[in-house]
Structures are given as C-alpha cells and as structure tokens.
Design an enzyme around this catalytic site. Structure first.
Site, short mmCIF file in Angstrom:
data_model
loop_
_atom_site.label_atom_id
_atom_site.label_comp_id
_atom_site.label_asym_id
_atom_site.label_seq_id
_atom_site.Cartn_x
_atom_site.Cartn_y
_atom_site.Cartn_z
N SER A 28 48.41 52.26 12.48
CA SER A 28 49.45 51.23 12.62
C SER A 28 49.76 50.64 11.25
CB SER A 28 48.97 50.09 13.53
OG SER A 28 48.70 50.59 14.80
N HIS A 59 53.16 55.89 18.58
CA HIS A 59 52.32 56.93 17.96
C HIS A 59 52.96 58.33 18.04
CE1 HIS A 59 48.44 54.83 17.12
NE2 HIS A 59 48.94 53.97 17.97
#
Ligand code: HPA
Length: 270
Positions: A28, A59
């Site tokens: 992240s 993702h």
C-alpha cells in the site's frame, strides 16, 4: 526448480528476455511506483496459468519490467495474501518466479500496524528482523537441494549492506526512517488489544499479513532481502480509533511520495 515455475518461465520468455536484478513487491502506498520506471514490458497475472490473483480491492495484479536508473527491476503491482484462501506455496510462488527470472535482490514493502512507541501513522520503518511463528513455514515439504539447504539459517534475513544503503539514502533525503521487527499474522481480522500486548512482549514492533513468508523463501534461494513498512495505523489498543482497510489505504496514499522517493533512490544504489 519447481515445475510450475519452469512452466511459467517458459511462457514469460515468450514475452520478454528481461533479466531483473531487483524484484520489488509494492505494498500500500507504492501502487503508482511504476510511474517512475522506464517500462520495458508488463505481464498481467491473469495471463499466467495457475498464478494467484488478488481478491483485495486496491491490489490489481501485474509484473512490470523496466529500469530505475541503470538498474533492471521487476515490480509486483499487487500481491496475494494467505487470508485470501491461497496456500502458502501459492503466496510465495511470485518470489520463486522472480528469482527464476534472474532477480538477486528481493525488496519487500508493506503497510503494517505500528506497535513500537516511537511510531505514528505514516512512519516508515526499515525491517531489521521478523517473527514467523504464526504462519506456516513456506519451506515445509520436500526440499530441492539445487534451490537451497533443508535447514536454512535465518540469522541475517534482512541484508546488512542493503539496510545500510537504505538508512543512508533516508538520511541524505531527510526522510525519517524508524526501524523494527515485523511479525506476520494470518489475518484477515486485525488483532485484539490483548494480542498486540502479547506481540509487543515477544519483541514485535510491526504487525501485518504479508512479507515474512516471502522473505524466508527468498533467503532459502540465496537472494538478498530488504524491506520497509509503512505504519498505516497504530496497532489495536494503541490507536484511539477502530482499525479499517480504508485507513490503511488513506495512510498509504498520504505517505506515497516520501515512500516512493526512498525506495527509488535506494534501488538506484543497489
Ligand atoms: N494489523 C495487521 N495488519 C495490518 C495492520 C494492522 O494493524 N495495518 C496494516 N496491515
């Protein structure tokens, strides 16, 4: 070599001859890292037969091949986690594959809960060691002696020279870089405050749901490993508010420019 890796490499070599030196796993906050790479080629995970594809929002998955300065790198944009229902074997398949592509260094990044008192949401911490006891070991099963030894040493998982370069880069860029021991849990639930007190007692500074199994696999194969965590939130019981995936993503976005700069300027010196 693992049969699945052999087959995937055959496919990859029909697409590109690129040989990366560094394999970078983007956590992240580094989702847009590829904007800084001179891109040569991209391969979506969905093209790769049997390759694990992430089910988590934020993702999306592909390999990006290219150069940072003169350094050839492969980036994993998106990774899978054990809590998604994949086996540990599947979770570490990308690390095995990037090693087979030629990568000598595995650079792991992640978002983590911060346990150590010096952290705040948005801190960057160099991973200096890890605790793997709460997830299955990725090396369980038959050992291929051509790949590594049966009982690999884990005294120096995070390469001292790479750590030195990253620390010096942070200092040169006036970026505050803390350090810590990262503990991988399975997730997907966040920890309870009692679990965080327990983790602190056993020596964990950072807690998350990735990284350690990849690091063990890479060391076994003889790769040099380094890692940086972005403290996206203070861990349960330390944080005054309930934990959420949204908070993790927001902190990632906020710290992205600094995180990107540190990773980029470190890799060009590898
Ligand atoms: N716990 C576990 N994993 C995490 C956390 C956390 O607090 N934050 C980001 N990933």
């Amino acid at each position: 070599m693992n049969q699945q890796v052999v087959q995937l490499m055959e496919y990859i070599r029909t697409k590109t001859d690129f040989v990366p030196k560094v394999a970078l796993v983007l956590g992240s906050g580094l989702g847009n890292f590829a904007d800084h790479i001179q891109v040569e080629c991209e391969i979506s995970y969905s093209e790769l037969d049997g390759f694990p594809v992430s089910t988590v929002p934020g993702h999306a998955g592909k390999f990006i091949f290219g150069y940072l300065g003169d350094v050839p790198i492969v980036c994993m944009k998106g990774r899978v986690h054990y809590y998604e229902g994949y086996t540990i074997d599947q979770v570490v398949l990308p690390a095995r594959l990037m090693h087979a592509m030629g990568a000598e260094i595995l650079f792991l990044t992640n978002a983590a809960g911060g346990i150590k008192h010096t952290y705040h949401a948005g801190s960057l911490a160099l991973i200096t060691d890890h605790i793997s006891c709460f997830v299955p070991n990725p090396l369980i099963g038959p050992n291929d002696p051509d790949e590594g030894v049966r009982f690999p040493d884990m005294s120096h998982v995070y390469d001292k020279e790479l750590q030195k370069i990253i620390r010096k880069t942070a200092s040169d860029l006036s970026i505050d870089l803390d350090e810590g021991v990262y503990c991988q849990l399975t997730g997907p639930s966040f920890e309870s405050p009692a679990e965080i007190r327990f983790l602190r007692t056993i020596g964990a500074d950072l807690v998350g749901m990735s990284t350690v199994v990849e690091a063990i696999t890479a060391v076994h194969m003889g790769m040099r490993v380094c890692g940086i965590s972005l403290v996206s939130n203070l861990a349960a019981g330390i944080s005054p508010v309930a934990l959420s995936h949204e908070e993790v993503q927001e902190s990632g976005d906020a710290a992205a420019p600094m995180f990107t700069k540190l990773v980029k300027e470190s890799i060009v010196q590898f």
